[in-house]
Design an enzyme around this catalytic site. Structure first.
Site, PDB file in Angstrom:
ATOM      1  N   TYR A   1      48.584  49.920  41.472  1.00  0.00           N
ATOM      2  CA  TYR A   1      48.525  48.618  43.175  1.00  0.00           C
ATOM      3  C   TYR A   1      48.451  49.425  44.430  1.00  0.00           C
ATOM      4  O   TYR A   1      49.871  49.692  44.308  1.00  0.00           O
ATOM      5  CB  TYR A   1      49.111  47.026  43.410  1.00  0.00           C
TER       6      TYR A   1
ATOM      7  N   MET B   1      36.261  45.628  37.111  1.00  0.00           N
ATOM      8  CA  MET B   1      37.290  45.699  35.795  1.00  0.00           C
ATOM      9  C   MET B   1      36.286  46.065  34.432  1.00  0.00           C
ATOM     10  O   MET B   1      37.071  46.689  33.427  1.00  0.00           O
ATOM     11  CB  MET B   1      36.297  43.680  35.411  1.00  0.00           C
TER      12      MET B   1
ATOM     13  N   TRP C   1      38.595  43.840  50.419  1.00  0.00           N
ATOM     14  CA  TRP C   1      40.057  44.075  49.578  1.00  0.00           C
ATOM     15  C   TRP C   1      41.023  42.579  51.135  1.00  0.00           C
ATOM     16  O   TRP C   1      41.168  43.032  52.055  1.00  0.00           O
ATOM     17  CB  TRP C   1      40.643  45.448  50.142  1.00  0.00           C
TER      18      TRP C   1
END
Length: 382
Positions: A103, A297, A320
Protein backbone atom coordinates in the site's frame (compact mmCIF):
# COMPACT_ATOMS: atom_id res chain seq x y z
CA UNK A 1 7.18 4.92 46.67
CA UNK A 2 6.78 1.36 45.37
CA UNK A 3 3.96 2.54 43.07
CA UNK A 4 6.18 5.30 41.70
CA UNK A 5 8.97 2.80 41.06
CA UNK A 6 6.55 0.54 39.18
CA UNK A 7 5.31 3.45 37.06
CA UNK A 8 8.90 4.42 36.29
CA UNK A 9 9.78 0.85 35.27
CA UNK A 10 6.72 0.65 33.01
CA UNK A 11 7.69 3.88 31.28
CA UNK A 12 11.26 2.68 30.65
CA UNK A 13 10.04 -0.64 29.27
CA UNK A 14 7.57 1.11 27.01
CA UNK A 15 10.20 3.48 25.64
CA UNK A 16 12.46 0.54 24.81
CA UNK A 17 9.95 -1.88 23.28
CA UNK A 18 7.25 0.20 21.62
CA UNK A 19 8.83 2.71 19.28
CA UNK A 20 5.73 2.10 17.20
CA UNK A 21 3.67 4.15 19.64
CA UNK A 22 6.13 7.07 19.49
CA UNK A 23 7.09 10.00 21.71
CA UNK A 24 7.08 8.39 25.11
CA UNK A 25 8.58 10.64 27.85
CA UNK A 26 10.12 9.08 30.92
CA UNK A 27 8.56 9.53 34.30
CA UNK A 28 10.35 11.84 36.69
CA UNK A 29 11.96 10.28 39.79
CA UNK A 30 9.91 10.55 42.96
CA UNK A 31 10.70 13.36 45.42
CA UNK A 32 12.00 12.37 48.81
CA UNK A 33 9.14 13.67 50.92
CA UNK A 34 6.40 11.08 51.28
CA UNK A 35 3.55 13.60 51.03
CA UNK A 36 4.86 14.96 47.75
CA UNK A 37 5.50 11.42 46.54
CA UNK A 38 1.87 10.53 47.24
CA UNK A 39 0.75 13.54 45.21
CA UNK A 40 2.91 12.48 42.29
CA UNK A 41 1.57 8.92 42.42
CA UNK A 42 -1.94 10.36 42.16
CA UNK A 43 -0.85 12.52 39.22
CA UNK A 44 0.74 9.49 37.55
CA UNK A 45 -2.44 7.47 37.98
CA UNK A 46 -4.36 10.22 36.14
CA UNK A 47 -1.80 10.55 33.34
CA UNK A 48 -0.99 6.95 32.47
CA UNK A 49 -3.24 4.87 30.24
CA UNK A 50 -4.33 1.38 31.24
CA UNK A 51 -2.31 -1.51 29.82
CA UNK A 52 -3.45 -2.42 26.31
CA UNK A 53 -3.54 -5.37 23.94
CA UNK A 54 -2.60 -4.71 20.33
CA UNK A 55 -2.09 -6.41 16.97
CA UNK A 56 1.50 -5.62 15.96
CA UNK A 57 3.81 -6.49 13.09
CA UNK A 58 7.54 -5.89 12.95
CA UNK A 59 8.03 -6.60 9.26
CA UNK A 60 5.99 -6.56 6.07
CA UNK A 61 4.71 -9.88 4.76
CA UNK A 62 1.65 -12.16 4.76
CA UNK A 63 -0.66 -10.76 7.46
CA UNK A 64 -1.44 -14.18 8.92
CA UNK A 65 2.30 -14.82 9.33
CA UNK A 66 3.68 -11.48 10.57
CA UNK A 67 0.94 -10.22 12.94
CA UNK A 68 0.66 -11.14 16.61
CA UNK A 69 -1.37 -9.95 19.58
CA UNK A 70 0.82 -8.55 22.37
CA UNK A 71 0.44 -6.86 25.74
CA UNK A 72 1.29 -3.16 25.62
CA UNK A 73 2.51 -1.35 28.77
CA UNK A 74 0.79 1.88 29.93
CA UNK A 75 1.40 5.06 27.91
CA UNK A 76 1.96 8.52 29.39
CA UNK A 77 -0.80 11.00 28.60
CA UNK A 78 0.37 14.57 27.93
CA UNK A 79 -1.72 17.67 28.53
CA UNK A 80 -3.10 17.74 24.95
CA UNK A 81 -3.57 13.97 24.70
CA UNK A 82 -6.74 11.91 24.85
CA UNK A 83 -6.83 8.31 26.06
CA UNK A 84 -9.48 6.38 24.13
CA UNK A 85 -10.84 2.94 24.93
CA UNK A 86 -11.43 1.38 21.53
CA UNK A 87 -14.81 -0.24 20.98
CA UNK A 88 -14.53 -1.57 17.43
CA UNK A 89 -12.25 -1.45 14.38
CA UNK A 90 -12.61 -3.08 10.94
CA UNK A 91 -10.13 -5.10 8.90
CA UNK A 92 -10.00 -3.26 5.56
CA UNK A 93 -8.22 -4.31 2.35
CA UNK A 94 -5.94 -1.30 2.77
CA UNK A 95 -4.95 -2.58 6.23
CA UNK A 96 -3.99 -5.92 4.71
CA UNK A 97 -2.08 -4.22 1.89
CA UNK A 98 -0.20 -2.06 4.41
CA UNK A 99 0.92 -5.14 6.33
CA UNK A 100 1.95 -6.79 3.06
CA UNK A 101 3.97 -3.70 2.19
CA UNK A 102 2.17 -2.95 -1.09
CA UNK A 103 0.00 0.00 0.00
CA UNK A 104 1.40 3.45 -0.89
CA UNK A 105 0.95 4.78 2.68
CA UNK A 106 2.45 2.67 5.46
CA UNK A 107 3.42 3.31 9.09
CA UNK A 108 6.95 2.97 10.38
CA UNK A 109 7.78 -0.47 11.75
CA UNK A 110 7.13 -1.97 14.16
CA UNK A 111 3.49 -0.92 13.90
CA UNK A 112 0.01 -1.54 15.24
CA UNK A 113 -2.48 -2.53 12.55
CA UNK A 114 -5.66 -0.70 11.53
CA UNK A 115 -6.53 2.86 10.47
CA UNK A 116 -10.27 3.10 11.12
CA UNK A 117 -12.42 2.52 14.19
CA UNK A 118 -14.49 3.96 17.01
CA UNK A 119 -13.81 4.37 20.70
CA UNK A 120 -14.95 6.02 23.91
CA UNK A 121 -12.93 8.73 25.63
CA UNK A 122 -11.43 7.17 28.78
CA UNK A 123 -9.80 10.34 30.12
CA UNK A 124 -8.17 13.50 28.78
CA UNK A 125 -5.06 15.59 29.39
CA UNK A 126 -5.25 18.78 31.43
CA UNK A 127 -5.36 21.10 28.37
CA UNK A 128 -8.13 19.25 26.50
CA UNK A 129 -11.35 21.28 26.49
CA UNK A 130 -13.56 19.93 23.70
CA UNK A 131 -13.64 16.23 24.65
CA UNK A 132 -14.79 14.56 27.86
CA UNK A 133 -14.82 11.03 29.28
CA UNK A 134 -17.65 9.04 27.73
CA UNK A 135 -17.63 10.87 24.38
CA UNK A 136 -17.82 8.66 21.30
CA UNK A 137 -14.91 9.43 18.94
CA UNK A 138 -13.30 8.28 15.71
CA UNK A 139 -9.85 9.10 14.32
CA UNK A 140 -10.41 11.82 11.74
CA UNK A 141 -8.37 12.18 9.61
CA UNK A 142 -7.53 8.48 9.60
CA UNK A 143 -4.73 7.45 11.95
CA UNK A 144 -2.58 4.33 12.14
CA UNK A 145 -2.90 1.91 15.04
CA UNK A 146 -6.60 1.26 15.72
CA UNK A 147 -6.24 -2.48 16.39
CA UNK A 148 -5.63 -2.09 20.11
CA UNK A 149 -7.74 -1.77 23.24
CA UNK A 150 -6.46 1.68 24.33
CA UNK A 151 -5.00 4.48 22.22
CA UNK A 152 -3.32 7.69 23.38
CA UNK A 153 -3.09 10.42 20.73
CA UNK A 154 -3.27 14.21 20.52
CA UNK A 155 -6.76 15.70 20.78
CA UNK A 156 -6.53 16.92 17.16
CA UNK A 157 -6.77 13.31 15.97
CA UNK A 158 -10.23 12.67 17.40
CA UNK A 159 -13.64 13.63 16.04
CA UNK A 160 -16.56 13.55 18.43
CA UNK A 161 -19.61 11.88 16.91
CA UNK A 162 -23.23 11.36 17.91
CA UNK A 163 -23.40 8.87 20.81
CA UNK A 164 -26.45 7.27 19.19
CA UNK A 165 -24.37 6.12 16.21
CA UNK A 166 -24.41 2.31 15.89
CA UNK A 167 -20.95 1.01 16.80
CA UNK A 168 -20.51 -1.15 13.68
CA UNK A 169 -21.29 1.86 11.45
CA UNK A 170 -19.23 4.34 13.44
CA UNK A 171 -16.26 1.97 13.15
CA UNK A 172 -16.58 1.73 9.37
CA UNK A 173 -17.82 5.19 8.34
CA UNK A 174 -14.46 6.76 7.45
CA UNK A 175 -13.27 4.91 4.33
CA UNK A 176 -15.88 3.15 2.18
CA UNK A 177 -18.89 5.48 2.55
CA UNK A 178 -16.76 8.63 1.91
CA UNK A 179 -15.27 6.96 -1.18
CA UNK A 180 -18.77 6.41 -2.55
CA UNK A 181 -19.92 9.93 -1.72
CA UNK A 182 -16.90 11.67 -3.20
CA UNK A 183 -17.06 9.76 -6.47
CA UNK A 184 -20.72 10.69 -6.88
CA UNK A 185 -20.05 14.37 -6.21
CA UNK A 186 -16.61 15.18 -7.58
CA UNK A 187 -16.44 14.01 -11.21
CA UNK A 188 -19.70 14.87 -12.98
CA UNK A 189 -22.80 16.92 -12.24
CA UNK A 190 -25.59 14.45 -11.56
CA UNK A 191 -29.24 15.45 -11.43
CA UNK A 192 -32.30 13.48 -10.30
CA UNK A 193 -33.21 11.08 -13.10
CA UNK A 194 -29.60 10.61 -14.26
CA UNK A 195 -27.92 7.21 -14.22
CA UNK A 196 -24.61 5.75 -13.09
CA UNK A 197 -23.08 2.35 -13.81
CA UNK A 198 -20.69 0.38 -11.61
CA UNK A 199 -19.00 -2.98 -11.30
CA UNK A 200 -18.16 -4.60 -7.97
CA UNK A 201 -21.67 -3.68 -6.88
CA UNK A 202 -21.76 -6.13 -3.96
CA UNK A 203 -18.73 -4.50 -2.29
CA UNK A 204 -19.30 -2.11 0.60
CA UNK A 205 -18.48 0.89 -1.60
CA UNK A 206 -20.84 -0.48 -4.25
CA UNK A 207 -23.69 -0.83 -1.76
CA UNK A 208 -23.08 2.69 -0.47
CA UNK A 209 -23.09 4.05 -4.02
CA UNK A 210 -26.49 2.47 -4.71
CA UNK A 211 -28.07 3.92 -1.59
CA UNK A 212 -26.57 7.41 -1.73
CA UNK A 213 -27.51 7.65 -5.41
CA UNK A 214 -31.06 6.53 -4.63
CA UNK A 215 -31.38 9.17 -1.91
CA UNK A 216 -30.65 11.77 -4.61
CA UNK A 217 -32.98 10.34 -7.23
CA UNK A 218 -30.11 8.91 -9.31
CA UNK A 219 -30.55 5.49 -10.93
CA UNK A 220 -27.85 2.84 -10.69
CA UNK A 221 -26.96 0.09 -13.17
CA UNK A 222 -24.92 -2.56 -11.41
CA UNK A 223 -22.60 -5.33 -12.57
CA UNK A 224 -21.75 -8.37 -10.43
CA UNK A 225 -19.69 -11.52 -10.95
CA UNK A 226 -21.17 -14.79 -12.15
CA UNK A 227 -21.10 -17.05 -9.12
CA UNK A 228 -23.30 -19.22 -6.93
CA UNK A 229 -25.91 -17.07 -5.24
CA UNK A 230 -25.91 -14.34 -7.90
CA UNK A 231 -29.73 -14.31 -8.02
CA UNK A 232 -29.87 -13.69 -4.28
CA UNK A 233 -27.23 -10.97 -4.64
CA UNK A 234 -29.34 -9.27 -7.32
CA UNK A 235 -32.38 -9.22 -5.07
CA UNK A 236 -30.38 -7.88 -2.14
CA UNK A 237 -29.01 -5.01 -4.23
CA UNK A 238 -32.46 -4.17 -5.60
CA UNK A 239 -33.79 -3.97 -2.05
CA UNK A 240 -31.11 -1.34 -1.39
CA UNK A 241 -32.34 0.67 -4.37
CA UNK A 242 -30.49 -0.69 -7.41
CA UNK A 243 -32.42 -0.03 -10.62
CA UNK A 244 -30.79 -2.81 -12.67
CA UNK A 245 -28.34 -5.59 -11.75
CA UNK A 246 -26.56 -7.69 -14.39
CA UNK A 247 -24.03 -10.49 -14.16
CA UNK A 248 -20.94 -10.14 -16.33
CA UNK A 249 -22.12 -12.96 -18.63
CA UNK A 250 -25.41 -11.14 -19.31
CA UNK A 251 -23.40 -8.33 -20.87
CA UNK A 252 -21.75 -10.55 -23.47
CA UNK A 253 -24.00 -9.07 -26.15
CA UNK A 254 -23.33 -6.64 -28.97
CA UNK A 255 -25.41 -3.73 -27.65
CA UNK A 256 -25.53 -3.55 -23.86
CA UNK A 257 -27.45 -0.28 -24.03
CA UNK A 258 -30.48 -2.24 -25.22
CA UNK A 259 -30.74 -3.41 -21.61
CA UNK A 260 -31.32 0.10 -20.29
CA UNK A 261 -34.99 0.36 -21.23
CA UNK A 262 -36.19 3.84 -20.27
CA UNK A 263 -33.12 4.69 -18.21
CA UNK A 264 -30.81 7.46 -19.40
CA UNK A 265 -27.38 6.44 -20.64
CA UNK A 266 -25.03 6.78 -17.68
CA UNK A 267 -22.74 9.79 -17.49
CA UNK A 268 -20.61 8.29 -14.71
CA UNK A 269 -19.10 4.84 -14.36
CA UNK A 270 -17.31 3.42 -11.32
CA UNK A 271 -14.73 0.66 -11.66
CA UNK A 272 -13.11 -1.32 -8.84
CA UNK A 273 -12.45 -4.55 -10.74
CA UNK A 274 -10.53 -3.88 -13.96
CA UNK A 275 -10.23 -6.26 -16.92
CA UNK A 276 -13.41 -7.14 -18.80
CA UNK A 277 -15.59 -5.75 -15.99
CA UNK A 278 -14.12 -2.29 -16.63
CA UNK A 279 -14.82 -2.66 -20.36
CA UNK A 280 -18.45 -3.45 -19.53
CA UNK A 281 -18.74 -0.19 -17.58
CA UNK A 282 -17.36 1.79 -20.53
CA UNK A 283 -19.81 0.16 -22.97
CA UNK A 284 -22.73 1.59 -20.97
CA UNK A 285 -21.39 5.15 -20.82
CA UNK A 286 -22.82 7.81 -23.07
CA UNK A 287 -20.68 10.02 -25.27
CA UNK A 288 -18.54 12.29 -23.10
CA UNK A 289 -18.99 10.08 -20.05
CA UNK A 290 -16.43 9.49 -17.33
CA UNK A 291 -15.20 6.24 -15.78
CA UNK A 292 -13.55 6.54 -12.36
CA UNK A 293 -11.31 3.70 -11.19
CA UNK A 294 -10.83 3.24 -7.44
CA UNK A 295 -9.72 -0.39 -7.24
CA UNK A 296 -8.42 -3.35 -9.21
CA UNK A 297 -9.77 -6.49 -7.58
CA UNK A 298 -9.20 -8.69 -10.64
CA UNK A 299 -5.57 -7.52 -10.88
CA UNK A 300 -6.12 -7.27 -14.64
CA UNK A 301 -5.35 -4.13 -16.66
CA UNK A 302 -7.95 -1.81 -18.12
CA UNK A 303 -8.03 -2.07 -21.91
CA UNK A 304 -9.64 0.81 -23.79
CA UNK A 305 -10.57 0.69 -27.47
CA UNK A 306 -9.46 3.53 -29.72
CA UNK A 307 -13.10 4.17 -30.66
CA UNK A 308 -13.96 4.80 -27.00
CA UNK A 309 -11.67 7.81 -27.07
CA UNK A 310 -12.30 9.06 -30.61
CA UNK A 311 -16.01 8.48 -31.08
CA UNK A 312 -17.29 8.42 -27.50
CA UNK A 313 -14.80 10.94 -26.07
CA UNK A 314 -14.69 9.05 -22.78
CA UNK A 315 -12.64 10.33 -19.83
CA UNK A 316 -10.80 7.93 -17.55
CA UNK A 317 -10.05 9.15 -14.05
CA UNK A 318 -8.83 7.70 -10.77
CA UNK A 319 -9.82 8.21 -7.14
CA UNK A 320 -7.95 7.56 -3.89
CA UNK A 321 -9.58 8.77 -0.68
CA UNK A 322 -6.18 9.47 0.91
CA UNK A 323 -5.46 12.13 -1.73
CA UNK A 324 -8.84 13.75 -1.22
CA UNK A 325 -8.43 13.92 2.55
CA UNK A 326 -4.88 15.25 2.21
CA UNK A 327 -6.07 18.12 0.02
CA UNK A 328 -9.11 19.09 2.10
CA UNK A 329 -9.33 20.70 5.52
CA UNK A 330 -10.20 18.65 8.58
CA UNK A 331 -13.46 20.56 9.08
CA UNK A 332 -14.69 19.56 5.63
CA UNK A 333 -13.77 15.92 6.21
CA UNK A 334 -15.58 15.83 9.55
CA UNK A 335 -18.65 17.53 8.13
CA UNK A 336 -18.79 14.76 5.51
CA UNK A 337 -18.57 12.07 8.20
CA UNK A 338 -21.41 13.69 10.15
CA UNK A 339 -23.51 13.75 6.97
CA UNK A 340 -22.90 10.05 6.34
CA UNK A 341 -23.73 9.11 9.94
CA UNK A 342 -26.97 11.07 9.58
CA UNK A 343 -27.83 8.94 6.54
CA UNK A 344 -27.22 5.86 8.69
CA UNK A 345 -29.47 7.14 11.47
CA UNK A 346 -32.17 8.03 8.92
CA UNK A 347 -32.08 4.48 7.53
CA UNK A 348 -30.77 5.65 4.13
CA UNK A 349 -27.41 3.91 4.38
CA UNK A 350 -27.06 0.26 5.36
CA UNK A 351 -24.40 -2.38 4.88
CA UNK A 352 -23.53 -5.71 6.40
CA UNK A 353 -20.67 -6.25 8.82
CA UNK A 354 -19.69 -9.06 11.17
CA UNK A 355 -18.64 -8.13 14.72
CA UNK A 356 -15.91 -10.45 15.95
CA UNK A 357 -14.42 -10.58 19.47
CA UNK A 358 -10.87 -9.25 19.55
CA UNK A 359 -9.80 -12.59 21.01
CA UNK A 360 -10.73 -14.16 17.64
CA UNK A 361 -8.57 -11.74 15.64
CA UNK A 362 -6.83 -14.41 13.60
CA UNK A 363 -10.16 -15.98 12.60
CA UNK A 364 -11.40 -12.56 11.46
CA UNK A 365 -8.14 -12.06 9.58
CA UNK A 366 -8.49 -15.40 7.79
CA UNK A 367 -12.02 -14.42 6.76
CA UNK A 368 -10.77 -11.05 5.50
CA UNK A 369 -8.07 -12.82 3.49
CA UNK A 370 -10.72 -15.00 1.83
CA UNK A 371 -9.32 -18.20 3.33
CA UNK A 372 -12.70 -19.19 4.79
CA UNK A 373 -14.97 -18.28 1.90
CA UNK A 374 -17.01 -15.11 1.40
CA UNK A 375 -17.89 -13.12 4.52
CA UNK A 376 -19.10 -9.61 5.40
CA UNK A 377 -16.53 -7.03 6.45
CA UNK A 378 -14.91 -8.17 9.68
CA UNK A 379 -15.12 -5.69 12.56
CA UNK A 380 -13.09 -6.37 15.68
CA UNK A 381 -15.05 -5.76 18.88
CA UNK A 382 -12.84 -4.89 21.87
Amino acid sequence: MAAVARATASSRALTKSLSLLGRLPKLSPAPSHSARALGIVRAFSALVSPPSRAVVYEQQGPPDAVTRVVEVPPVLVKENDVCVRMLAAPINPSDINSIEGVYPVRPQLPAVGGREGVGEVHFVGSAVKDLSPGDLVIPSPLSFGTWQTYIVKDQSVWQKIDKNSPIEYAATISINPPTALRMLEDFTSLEPGDSIVQNGATSMVGRCLIQIAKSRGIHSINIIRDRAGSDEAKEALKKLGAEEVFTESQLEIKNVKSLLGDLKEPTLGLNCVGGNAASSVMKFLRRGGTMVTYGGMSKKPITVSTSSFIFKDLSLRGFWLHNWMSSNDVTGCRRMIDHLLKLVQDGKLKYETELVPFSDFHIALDKSLGKLGSHPKQVLKF
